[in-house]
Design a protein around this motif. Structure first.
Motif, mmCIF file in Angstrom:
data_model
loop_
_atom_site.group_PDB
_atom_site.id
_atom_site.type_symbol
_atom_site.label_atom_id
_atom_site.label_comp_id
_atom_site.label_asym_id
_atom_site.label_seq_id
_atom_site.Cartn_x
_atom_site.Cartn_y
_atom_site.Cartn_z
ATOM 1 N N HIS A 1 7.868 0.083 -3.923
ATOM 2 C CA HIS A 1 7.571 0.506 -2.554
ATOM 3 C C HIS A 1 8.191 -0.418 -1.503
ATOM 4 O O HIS A 1 7.848 -0.330 -0.313
ATOM 5 C CB HIS A 1 6.058 0.587 -2.359
ATOM 6 C CG HIS A 1 5.409 1.648 -3.203
ATOM 7 N ND1 HIS A 1 5.598 2.995 -2.990
ATOM 8 C CD2 HIS A 1 4.599 1.559 -4.297
ATOM 9 C CE1 HIS A 1 4.921 3.690 -3.898
ATOM 10 N NE2 HIS A 1 4.306 2.839 -4.700
ATOM 11 N N GLY A 2 9.087 -1.272 -1.945
ATOM 12 C CA GLY A 2 9.805 -2.106 -0.998
ATOM 13 C C GLY A 2 8.951 -3.136 -0.297
ATOM 14 O O GLY A 2 9.227 -3.501 0.858
ATOM 15 N N LEU A 3 7.922 -3.622 -0.981
ATOM 16 C CA LEU A 3 7.026 -4.620 -0.395
ATOM 17 C C LEU A 3 7.302 -5.991 -1.003
ATOM 18 O O LEU A 3 7.719 -6.103 -2.158
ATOM 19 C CB LEU A 3 5.570 -4.227 -0.651
ATOM 20 C CG LEU A 3 5.092 -2.941 0.019
ATOM 21 C CD1 LEU A 3 3.740 -2.521 -0.542
ATOM 22 C CD2 LEU A 3 5.003 -3.120 1.541
ATOM 23 N N LYS A 4 7.049 -7.015 -0.230
ATOM 24 C CA LYS A 4 7.211 -8.379 -0.709
ATOM 25 C C LYS A 4 5.838 -9.021 -0.865
ATOM 26 O O LYS A 4 5.044 -9.030 0.071
ATOM 27 C CB LYS A 4 8.063 -9.188 0.267
ATOM 28 C CG LYS A 4 9.496 -8.693 0.384
ATOM 29 C CD LYS A 4 10.300 -9.538 1.363
ATOM 30 C CE LYS A 4 11.741 -9.041 1.446
ATOM 31 N NZ LYS A 4 12.540 -9.852 2.414
ATOM 32 N N ILE A 5 5.577 -9.522 -2.078
ATOM 33 C CA ILE A 5 4.299 -10.177 -2.337
ATOM 34 C C ILE A 5 4.540 -11.551 -2.940
ATOM 35 O O ILE A 5 5.588 -11.820 -3.525
ATOM 36 C CB ILE A 5 3.393 -9.344 -3.284
ATOM 37 C CG1 ILE A 5 4.047 -9.171 -4.664
ATOM 38 C CG2 ILE A 5 3.051 -8.000 -2.661
ATOM 39 C CD1 ILE A 5 3.128 -8.499 -5.689
ATOM 40 N N LEU A 6 3.544 -12.404 -2.775
ATOM 41 C CA LEU A 6 3.543 -13.725 -3.395
ATOM 42 C C LEU A 6 2.455 -13.750 -4.456
ATOM 43 O O LEU A 6 1.284 -13.483 -4.159
ATOM 44 C CB LEU A 6 3.262 -14.809 -2.351
ATOM 45 C CG LEU A 6 4.375 -15.115 -1.342
ATOM 46 C CD1 LEU A 6 3.841 -16.079 -0.276
ATOM 47 C CD2 LEU A 6 5.591 -15.708 -2.039
ATOM 48 N N ASN A 7 2.825 -14.049 -5.693
ATOM 49 C CA ASN A 7 1.840 -14.168 -6.760
ATOM 50 C C ASN A 7 1.146 -15.516 -6.687
ATOM 51 O O ASN A 7 1.742 -16.514 -6.272
ATOM 52 C CB ASN A 7 2.514 -14.023 -8.126
ATOM 53 C CG ASN A 7 3.050 -12.624 -8.350
ATOM 54 O OD1 ASN A 7 2.293 -11.669 -8.353
ATOM 55 N ND2 ASN A 7 4.360 -12.497 -8.533
ATOM 56 N N ASN A 8 -0.119 -15.552 -7.097
ATOM 57 C CA ASN A 8 -0.839 -16.818 -7.129
ATOM 58 C C ASN A 8 -1.835 -16.813 -8.278
ATOM 59 O O ASN A 8 -2.245 -15.764 -8.762
ATOM 60 C CB ASN A 8 -1.553 -17.092 -5.796
ATOM 61 C CG ASN A 8 -2.520 -15.986 -5.408
ATOM 62 O OD1 ASN A 8 -3.553 -15.780 -6.052
ATOM 63 N ND2 ASN A 8 -2.200 -15.247 -4.354
ATOM 64 N N GLY A 9 -2.212 -18.016 -8.705
ATOM 65 C CA GLY A 9 -3.212 -18.167 -9.754
ATOM 66 C C GLY A 9 -2.633 -18.067 -11.152
ATOM 67 O O GLY A 9 -1.538 -17.544 -11.362
ATOM 68 N N ILE A 10 -3.386 -18.562 -12.120
ATOM 69 C CA ILE A 10 -2.994 -18.393 -13.511
ATOM 70 C C ILE A 10 -3.173 -16.926 -13.885
ATOM 71 O O ILE A 10 -3.842 -16.167 -13.173
ATOM 72 C CB ILE A 10 -3.817 -19.314 -14.437
ATOM 73 C CG1 ILE A 10 -5.310 -18.963 -14.361
ATOM 74 C CG2 ILE A 10 -3.590 -20.772 -14.093
ATOM 75 C CD1 ILE A 10 -6.177 -19.781 -15.331
ATOM 76 N N ALA A 11 -2.600 -16.532 -15.004
ATOM 77 C CA ALA A 11 -2.598 -15.112 -15.371
ATOM 78 C C ALA A 11 -4.005 -14.523 -15.417
ATOM 79 O O ALA A 11 -4.240 -13.403 -14.942
ATOM 80 C CB ALA A 11 -1.897 -14.927 -16.712
ATOM 81 N N ALA A 12 -4.949 -15.257 -15.988
ATOM 82 C CA ALA A 12 -6.309 -14.740 -16.144
ATOM 83 C C ALA A 12 -7.081 -14.710 -14.831
ATOM 84 O O ALA A 12 -8.181 -14.160 -14.757
ATOM 85 C CB ALA A 12 -7.070 -15.581 -17.165
ATOM 86 N N LEU A 13 -6.496 -15.331 -13.785
ATOM 87 C CA LEU A 13 -7.086 -15.307 -12.440
ATOM 88 C C LEU A 13 -6.018 -14.868 -11.447
ATOM 89 O O LEU A 13 -5.844 -15.471 -10.397
ATOM 90 C CB LEU A 13 -7.597 -16.702 -12.048
ATOM 91 C CG LEU A 13 -8.643 -17.360 -12.936
ATOM 92 C CD1 LEU A 13 -8.838 -18.818 -12.527
ATOM 93 C CD2 LEU A 13 -9.959 -16.622 -12.822
#
Length: 677
Positions: A582-594
């Motif tokens: 959808h052409g959005l920019k996101i920043l991932n955060n946290g460990i995989a389980a969180l």
């Protein structure tokens, strides 16, 4: 028995927002009695019946009815429509008037005017509140017996059964009409749902010498002469109770008797979806939660704020706890389970030799700091991360009100924190080794308290450098693993990076929802707990250690940390794919389980609110982060991402110019600490 016009007055004691309101004093008698006096003044009502519930507390309503020589019928609490049908079964009235027990100033002239209009035009349904022009609290609905019986036959939804006439109003099968007041006074509130409502009503009744015979016109004259007094309850919206869940109604009550409304900032509905979040639960199982209205949700948000790695209400754990309760949760003697749990934790962490227990993460953090200060004889602490609410931690903001902003929650206030703690706690940013070194050079530190990892991974050599510097300067290294513990390893996240602390703290998942936290450490340091006073009665109860022992047993058997990490990676891949599509920019955060994400947008907080709003409609408790449990199956994650897809699409339209405010049905969620009124 038969009559032409039957007034059915619905009333119950167990109001969600203001319990017992119909029994509260109004002019020297119960509010319900005052209402009946006014209702009896009607010239066109032939008979009045009170329709209440079968609940024991509503015996008092029946007593009031009998004293007033009014018939009382009793039925289901939630099926109010069914109560109305029951009320008219022995009284074959052609016309029925609906009155609610929270409207003590109902006016007989307004009632008679509505009945007369109903007769003349031969309506099936007529009201003076659709659309409203009379004050809230002077609502009158008149309808035929035939339409009531038809509604009873075809209305199946809970909301239609609860609100009696909703099905009739939404149906095209009836001749419907409304009457209006000469002047629109719909902004006035003369109903009773909140304490402020009752305050205004009492003022009005007292003004008329507690006599019930004053008219609506008299109230209007009072309003014109003293409009300010009518602003007491102006903050409440008309008929908002019909659109609030039971949880939101209870939250309104909670804020009056509990500062802030509850015990944990992270569970306030304002942190998710103000005035829309269900807020309270009746039961939970696996990863499903049922609210007070028995609506089922799948929890893709915080799973008990990180406590329930194994899911809600795990039978094995609950059975162990129930067995311990049968043997008594508390006694003068100590429970043996705390010894077994301490040995288990030491076995999982060979670098540690001793353990102290508490019941909350904040307590455990405070214990660790006390031990470190006792062991070193020094006061100063360096921190990196979120470590609770105690004075030692919040004193960081004595240096600057923004010192803790990047450590999870911005805007944490410091009222009540002793000012002489200023300059004793020094924050540094994660992965900023130079900032940490400057603190070490400037202060003599008792300890470094930090999270191993929260939003980002550690840079190469960051953790090992912290460990080396602490060794070189005789600083106690404390890892706060309250949140991260047991999520990527069977123990602490520090095991993944092969960096041993001097003290580590575990909580949240340790008891899978039961209250238990632990401070583990090297015996040379932990022994200093004996040289200071650290003690509390309820740290010795049996439930916490019992639950923790069984939790650890199941974790080890199921390899829970591996499963939730695998599912978290799937979820993160799904977030990234949706954003890309959808052409959005996101920043991932946290460990995989969180895992979580934020939008790279000035509207990121509003987008988070919108996601929560829309996912709630689809049966998910969801925000922009998710704490995984072993009950989150592939299908649940797949369904969740599928429902999230059109929401991301709508957000992409907002990035292209669609106003996000036009999509929000409530105010934006809070970002950090905000005082609640």
């Amino acid at each position: 028995m038969s009559c032409e016009v039957l007034a059915i007055l619905q009333a119950r004691v167990s109001s969600t927002r203001l319990p017992g309101k119909v029994l509260m004093d109004l002019g020297g008698r119960p509010l319900l009695s005052f209402l009946l006096e006014r209702l009896k003044s009607s010239k066109l009502i032939d008979k009045i019946v009170i329709a209440t519930t079968e609940n024991v507390e509503d015996n008092k309503i029946e007593e009031i009815g009998l004293r007033a020589e009014i018939d009382v019928i009793r039925g289901s609490e939630n099926d109010v429509l069914g109560r109305f049908v029951k009320a008219q079964e022995n009284i074959k009235a052609d016309t029925i008037v609906r009155i609610t027990g929270d409207c003590p100033l109902i006016d007989s002239e307004v009632i008679d005017k509505t009945i007369l209009e109903f007769r003349v035009n031969k309506y099936d349904y007529l009201s003076n509140c659709n659309p409203p022009s009379y004050p809230d609290g002077l609502d009158v609905e008149v309808f035929t017996r035939k339409s009531l019986l038809q509604a009873n036959q075809y209305a199946f939804e809970l909301i239609d059964r609860e609100h009696v006439t909703m099905w009739i109003k939404n149906s095209d099968s009836f001749k419907k009409g409304f009457i209006s007041n000469d002047i629109n006074l719909s902004h006035l509130r003369l109903t009773v749902d909140e304490p402020e409502d009752l305050e205004l009503i009492r003022y009005i009744v007292n003004h008329f010498n507690n006599n019930s015979s004053f008219s609506f016109k008299d109230i209007v004259l009072l309003y014109e002469s003293n409009p300010d007094i009518f602003s007491i309850n102006s903050m409440f919206k008309r008929n908002e109770g019909a659109f609030l869940s039971s949880g939101q109604k209870l939250w309104s009550r909670a804020k009056r008797v509990i500062p802030g409304g509850n015990m944990l900032l992270s569970k306030r509905p304002e942190m998710f979806l103000p005035r829309k979040w269900p807020t309270y639960y009746s039961r939970a199982k696996n990863c499903h939660v049922w609210d007070l209205d028995d609506v089922k949700y799948t929890d893709l948000s915080f799973m008990g704020v990180g406590t329930n790695i194994l899911g809600y209400a795990v039978d094995e754990i609950d059975m162990s706890v129930k067995d311990s309760i049968d043997k008594s949760n508390m006694s003068t003697l100590n429970c043996p389970e705390e010894v077994l749990l301490a040995e288990k934790l030491v076995d999982l962490h060979p670098w540690a030799e001793m353990v102290r227990f508490a019941r909350t993460g904040g307590e455990a953090n405070a214990i660790a700091i006390r031990i470190a200060r006792a062991a070193t004889g020094l006061d100063d602490i360096a921190i990196c991360g979120y470590h609770g609410w105690h004075d030692w931690y919040l004193s960081t903001n004595l240096n600057s009100s923004e010192s803790l902003d990047e450590h999870l929650l911005p805007g944490l206030p410091i009222a009540g924190v002793p000012k002489n703690l200023k300059d004793t706690v020094h924050p540094f940013s994660y992965n900023n080794l130079e900032e940490f070194k400057s603190i070490v050079e400037k202060y003599q530190l008792a300890a470094v308290k930090m999270e191993v990892e929260r939003s980002t991974c550690p840079d190469e050599n960051f953790l090992s450098s912290i460990r080396r510097i602490c060794n070189d300067n005789n600083i106690i290294l404390i890892f706060d693993e309250c949140t991260s513990g047991f999520r990527e390893t069977f123990g602490g996240l520090h095991k993944k990076y092969k960096i041993d602390p001097d003290i580590a703290i575990f909580g949240k998942a340790l008891g899978n929802g039961y209250a238990i936290s632990s401070v583990i450490g090297r015996s040379s340091i932990m022994e200093y707990a004996q040289r200071t006073f650290i003690s509390s009665t309820f740290w010795t109860e049996r439930i916490g250690p019992t639950a923790a022992l069984k939790t650890l047993e199941i974790m080890e058997r199921e390899k829970s940390w591996q499963y939730i990490t695998k599912q978290g990676k799937k979820l993160r891949e799904g977030f990234n794919l949706l954003a890309e599509n959808h052409g959005l920019k996101i920043l991932n955060n946290g460990i995989a389980a969180l895992c979580g994400y934020t939008f790279k947008s000035i509207y990121s907080l509003k987008y988070k609110t919108f996601i929560t709003q829309e996912m709630l409609k689809k049966g998910f408790l969801a925000t922009n982060s998710c704490y995984l449990s072993i009950s989150h199956s592939d299908k649940i994650i797949g369904d969740y991402l599928s429902e999230l897809d059109p929401i991301f699409k709508k957000i992409s339209q907002c990035e292209d110019g669609l106003p996000i405010d036009s999509l929000l049905e409530t105010s934006c969620c809070h970002k950090g600490f905000e005082r609640l009124n």
